[in-house]
Design a protein around this motif. Structure first.
Motif, PDB file in Angstrom:
ATOM      1  N   ASP A   1       0.813  -1.219   0.000  1.00 56.03           N
ATOM      2  CA  ASP A   1       0.000   0.000   0.000  1.00 56.03           C
ATOM      3  C   ASP A   1       0.841   1.261   0.000  1.00 56.03           C
ATOM      4  N   HIS A   2       2.070   1.143  -0.473  1.00 58.66           N
ATOM      5  CA  HIS A   2       3.003   2.268  -0.391  1.00 58.66           C
ATOM      6  C   HIS A   2       3.938   2.271  -1.597  1.00 58.66           C
ATOM      7  N   ALA A   3       4.209   3.460  -2.176  1.00 64.18           N
ATOM      8  CA  ALA A   3       5.168   3.609  -3.278  1.00 64.18           C
ATOM      9  C   ALA A   3       5.929   4.922  -3.095  1.00 64.18           C
ATOM     10  N   ASP A   4       7.238   4.890  -3.340  1.00 65.75           N
ATOM     11  CA  ASP A   4       8.101   6.079  -3.243  1.00 65.75           C
ATOM     12  C   ASP A   4       8.787   6.336  -4.576  1.00 65.75           C
ATOM     13  N   ALA A   5       8.970   7.611  -4.913  1.00 65.13           N
ATOM     14  CA  ALA A   5       9.817   8.029  -6.037  1.00 65.13           C
ATOM     15  C   ALA A   5      10.873   8.987  -5.506  1.00 65.13           C
ATOM     16  N   TYR A   6      12.090   8.896  -6.050  1.00 67.26           N
ATOM     17  CA  TYR A   6      13.230   9.706  -5.614  1.00 67.26           C
ATOM     18  C   TYR A   6      13.924  10.275  -6.845  1.00 67.26           C
ATOM     19  N   TRP A   7      14.452  11.490  -6.723  1.00 62.32           N
ATOM     20  CA  TRP A   7      15.147  12.100  -7.849  1.00 62.32           C
ATOM     21  C   TRP A   7      16.154  13.131  -7.353  1.00 62.32           C
ATOM     22  N   VAL A   8      17.038  13.562  -8.275  1.00 60.98           N
ATOM     23  CA  VAL A   8      18.010  14.615  -8.009  1.00 60.98           C
ATOM     24  C   VAL A   8      17.469  15.925  -8.577  1.00 60.98           C
ATOM     25  N   ALA A   9      17.383  16.944  -7.722  1.00 64.73           N
ATOM     26  CA  ALA A   9      16.921  18.259  -8.154  1.00 64.73           C
ATOM     27  C   ALA A   9      18.030  18.993  -8.913  1.00 64.73           C
ATOM     28  N   PRO A  10      17.670  20.044  -9.683  1.00 63.18           N
ATOM     29  CA  PRO A  10      18.703  20.782 -10.425  1.00 63.18           C
ATOM     30  C   PRO A  10      19.812  21.360  -9.545  1.00 63.18           C
ATOM     31  N   ASP A  11      19.515  21.644  -8.272  1.00 64.45           N
ATOM     32  CA  ASP A  11      20.545  22.194  -7.386  1.00 64.45           C
ATOM     33  C   ASP A  11      21.246  21.128  -6.560  1.00 64.45           C
ATOM     34  N   GLY A  12      21.041  19.850  -6.916  1.00 69.03           N
ATOM     35  CA  GLY A  12      21.748  18.772  -6.246  1.00 69.03           C
ATOM     36  C   GLY A  12      21.092  18.247  -4.986  1.00 69.03           C
ATOM     37  N   ARG A  13      19.899  18.753  -4.644  1.00 69.95           N
ATOM     38  CA  ARG A  13      19.148  18.140  -3.537  1.00 69.95           C
ATOM     39  C   ARG A  13      18.660  16.750  -3.941  1.00 69.95           C
ATOM     40  N   ILE A  14      18.395  15.909  -2.946  1.00 70.80           N
ATOM     41  CA  ILE A  14      17.684  14.664  -3.167  1.00 70.80           C
ATOM     42  C   ILE A  14      16.251  14.876  -2.702  1.00 70.80           C
ATOM     43  N   GLU A  15      15.311  14.637  -3.591  1.00 74.43           N
ATOM     44  CA  GLU A  15      13.901  14.830  -3.259  1.00 74.43           C
ATOM     45  C   GLU A  15      13.130  13.526  -3.420  1.00 74.43           C
ATOM     46  N   THR A  16      12.007  13.469  -2.731  1.00 74.38           N
ATOM     47  CA  THR A  16      11.157  12.293  -2.796  1.00 74.38           C
ATOM     48  C   THR A  16       9.697  12.700  -2.673  1.00 74.38           C
ATOM     49  N   ASN A  17       8.827  11.837  -3.149  1.00 81.90           N
ATOM     50  CA  ASN A  17       7.397  11.928  -2.896  1.00 81.90           C
ATOM     51  C   ASN A  17       6.907  10.503  -2.691  1.00 81.90           C
ATOM     52  N   PHE A  18       5.820  10.347  -1.932  1.00 82.62           N
ATOM     53  CA  PHE A  18       5.340   9.006  -1.657  1.00 82.62           C
ATOM     54  C   PHE A  18       3.816   8.930  -1.768  1.00 82.62           C
ATOM     55  N   TRP A  19       3.364   7.718  -2.066  1.00 85.53           N
ATOM     56  CA  TRP A  19       1.945   7.400  -2.227  1.00 85.53           C
ATOM     57  C   TRP A  19       1.541   6.375  -1.199  1.00 85.53           C
ATOM     58  N   THR A  20       0.399   6.585  -0.630  1.00 90.27           N
ATOM     59  CA  THR A  20      -0.201   5.550   0.217  1.00 90.27           C
ATOM     60  C   THR A  20      -1.603   5.279  -0.300  1.00 90.27           C
ATOM     61  N   ALA A  21      -2.064   4.065  -0.116  1.00 93.91           N
ATOM     62  CA  ALA A  21      -3.400   3.695  -0.579  1.00 93.91           C
ATOM     63  C   ALA A  21      -4.460   4.547   0.102  1.00 93.91           C
ATOM     64  N   ALA A  22      -4.195   4.958   1.332  1.00 88.60           N
ATOM     65  CA  ALA A  22      -5.189   5.728   2.074  1.00 88.60           C
ATOM     66  C   ALA A  22      -5.255   7.183   1.648  1.00 88.60           C
ATOM     67  N   GLU A  23      -4.114   7.772   1.258  1.00 91.87           N
ATOM     68  CA  GLU A  23      -4.058   9.227   1.044  1.00 91.87           C
ATOM     69  C   GLU A  23      -3.598   9.643  -0.343  1.00 91.87           C
ATOM     70  N   GLY A  24      -3.170   8.705  -1.179  1.00 92.61           N
ATOM     71  CA  GLY A  24      -2.659   9.064  -2.493  1.00 92.61           C
ATOM     72  C   GLY A  24      -1.281   9.689  -2.406  1.00 92.61           C
ATOM     73  N   TRP A  25      -0.933  10.494  -3.444  1.00 96.32           N
ATOM     74  CA  TRP A  25       0.368  11.145  -3.479  1.00 96.32           C
ATOM     75  C   TRP A  25       0.411  12.361  -2.564  1.00 96.32           C
ATOM     76  N   HIS A  26       1.547  12.568  -1.921  1.00 98.01           N
ATOM     77  CA  HIS A  26       1.754  13.696  -1.025  1.00 98.01           C
ATOM     78  C   HIS A  26       2.513  14.804  -1.760  1.00 98.01           C
TER      79      HIS A  26
END
Length: 603
Positions: A416-441
């Motif tokens: 019931d959970h999925a994460d995506a991760y990426w590198v931002a243009p300024d070199g930060r590491i960012e993420t967003n996550f999905w839960t079955a209960a709440e969708g994407w944050h």
């Protein structure tokens, strides 16, 4: 006061007849002071510009910090007015010149008197390698005529830019053509300095100065970012590019044409490898415990895939999917079933959807598959498949400008959970996550600006209450951060020191809940790894394939059983190679599973 005027004039802040011969150059301040012995408004304007350019507080006074910088050794290339604005300094600055091709040669006219010739050549080669790793450029040493001539000289040496003895100007390098003069791209070191390759330096560090000067030879000007390689002043050993330097070179030449390889294991007795060929086919080879490796074959025709991104998943033991980015930015896929074999490729996102270079997938349940990619405007997009409804319509989970091209990773630590991760243009590491209960944050950061070089991020989940992200830092460190359900995200830390990894490729696996591995390609083409165990933590990095084994930009891993781990990479000649570990025997010797020319490697 005259000494200050002469210094600022020499480096481009006042009109200078010698510099006027440089095409496109103009002084930072248009006119000289009426009296060079007095500190007037014109001199103050030049001092303000100098301070802005070099990251000092712009107060117009020659205080202790400004005076200290004026007495610091620096590059001989003059500063430029377009690097300084009323709002403050710009970061990376392009000279406006670039090489019209990506394959460049260099030749040593001499190697100086301080170092053995092989040491001097190796230090300069290391600097070229750093720039090549983050761009599409390729450098080779020539025995004769070349694009860039390199040598050590004293005083007036015939190029109009005389050296001034020890401890002031260290070196200079001419910008690329046009104009197509005989000096374009040439790099000259001051023979009167004491050059060293020692760590820590016992003189002027050759590798650091070469890295800076080659940046000029490729078209970069001075940066006002005091931590960047392209900062004008020498600050000791600085042998790795920063996010500012990388952004600059990629603004001129674009991103490196990283190769792509992906793997999956749909059962403990089965392993697959997938890659993009030089003509854009998708090819695969598979291993079974009963028969070993088979012969490579095609699952998508020539022209199907752009170089640089392929991803795979297995949502059930009798099912395998491959996904890729086409040359026109579509997302395509093909799938295999035990009953029917491979099908025909089809599209799940239209032309223009994806930027070249990054795609990731996950399956959080046997009846569900997700694909994720980076769009040309930096959004993160996804599409998903369900057994009941098939593929849906693509949608965004992060807004424009979120991601730099070249790296995205995913994980599902529970159904019931999925994460995506990426590198931002300024070199930060960012993420967003999905839960079955709440969708994407909403996206958020797990590592600050400057953390990551573009082009590589990997993830793993060794338990439902644990997630790891791994990336390559601008200085070649391998870094990680981890999340636990009890404590959330922690602070990033290093698992391999500076210089360990070339940008563009990192892979991970967890073969058991108390074990995690990270794999990367070293700048010299070795394949390296480090591993973590719950009992002992992280160990020391070590090699599983020797120098020259791997082309930069592609590595993949899989674990088909708790006592088994595989690593796969593309060799410089386009072979697909692998090495494997077993609990009983440890790491074996690398071997090929596809012949030379099979895969598109970095040009």
């Amino acid at each position: 006061m005259r000494k200050l005027f002469n210094y600022l004039k020499h480096f481009g802040y006042f009109p200078n007849e010698g510099l006027a011969e440089i095409e496109g150059w103009r002084p930072v301040v248009d006119a000289e002071p009426d009296d060079v012995e007095r500190f007037d408004e014109t001199m103050e304007k030049a001092v303000l510009a100098f301070q802005r350019q070099n990251g000092l507080k712009p107060d117009g006074f020659v205080g202790p910090k400004t005076l200290a910088l004026l007495n610091t050794p620096r590059c001989g290339v003059p500063d430029r007015p377009d690097a300084v604005t009323e709002d403050g300094p710009r970061s990376f600055v392009m000279s406006g010149r670039r090489w019209s091709r990506h394959n460049l040669s260099y030749h040593f006219d001499n190697t100086g008197a301080d170092l053995p010739a092989n040491d001097a050549r190796a230090a300069v080669q290391q600097a070229f390698d750093r720039w090549a790793a983050v761009s599409p450029l390729h450098f080779s040493e020539s025995n004769g005529a070349s694009d860039m001539q390199i040598g050590w000289y004293s005083g007036n040496h015939g190029d109009g830019w005389a050296f001034d003895g020890a401890s002031n100007v260290l070196a200079h390098c001419f910008f690329p053509p046009p104009p197509d003069t005989f000096l374009a791209g040439d790099l000259h070191f001051d023979e009167d300095e004491t050059w060293t390759v020692d760590t820590p330096p016992t003189g002027i560090d050759l590798a650091s100065v070469a890295l800076h000067e080659i940046g000029h030879g490729l078209g970069l000007d001075h940066s006002s970012d005091v931590s960047s390689v392209m900062y004008a002043y020498y600050g000791g050993m600085r042998r790795s590019l920063t996010a500012d330097d990388i952004a600059g070179i990629q603004a001129i030449y674009g991103y490196p044409p990283y190769s792509a390889i992906a793997t999956l294991s749909r059962a403990g007795d089965h392993a697959d490898a997938y890659w993009v060929t030089p003509d854009g086919r998708i090819e695969t080879n598979f291993w079974t415990a009963a028969e070993g490796w088979h012969q490579p074959f095609t699952i998508a025709p020539p022209g199907s895939a752009a170089l640089g991104a392929i991803a795979t998943l297995s949502r059930a033991a009798d099912h395998a999917d491959a996904y890729w980015v086409t040359p026109d930015g579509r997302i395509e896929t093909n799938f295999w079933t035990h009953a029917e074999g491979w099908h025909q490729p089809f599209m799940i996102a239209p032309p223009g959807s994806a930027a070249l270079g990054a795609i990731a997938t996950l399956s959080r349940a046997a009846d569900h598959a997700d694909a994720y990619w980076i769009t040309p405007d930096g959004r993160i997009e996804t599409n998903f498949w369900t057994a009941a409804e098939g593929w849906h319509q693509p949608f965004s989970i992060a807004p424009p400008g979120s991601a730099a091209p070249g790296a995205i990773a995913t994980l599902s630590r529970a159904g019931d959970h999925a994460d995506a991760y990426w590198v931002a243009p300024d070199g930060r590491i960012e993420t967003n996550f999905w839960t079955a209960a709440e969708g994407w944050h909403q996206p958020f950061s797990i590592a600050p600006p400057g953390s990551a070089a573009p082009g590589a991020i990997a993830t793993l989940s060794r338990a439902a209450d644990h997630a790891d992200a791994y990336w390559i830092a601008p200085d070649g460190r391998v870094e990680t951060n981890f999340w636990t359900a009890a404590e959330g995200w922690h602070q990033p830390f290093s698992i391999a020191p500076p210089g360990s990894a070339a940008p563009g490729a990192i892979a991970t696996l967890s073969r058991a809940g108390d074990h995690a591995d990270a794999y990367w390609i070293a700048p010299d083409g070795r394949v390296e790894t480090n591993f973590w165990t719950a009992a002992e933590g992280w160990h020391q990095p070590f090699s599983i394939a020797p120098p020259g084994s791997a082309a930069l930009g592609a590595i993949a891993t899989l674990s088909r059983a708790a006592d088994h781990a595989d690593a796969y990479w593309i060799a410089p000649d386009g072979r697909i190679e692998t090495n494997f570990w077993t609990h009983a025997e440890g790491w074996h010797q690398p071997f090929s599973i596809a012949p030379p020319g099979s895969a598109a490697e970095r040009s």
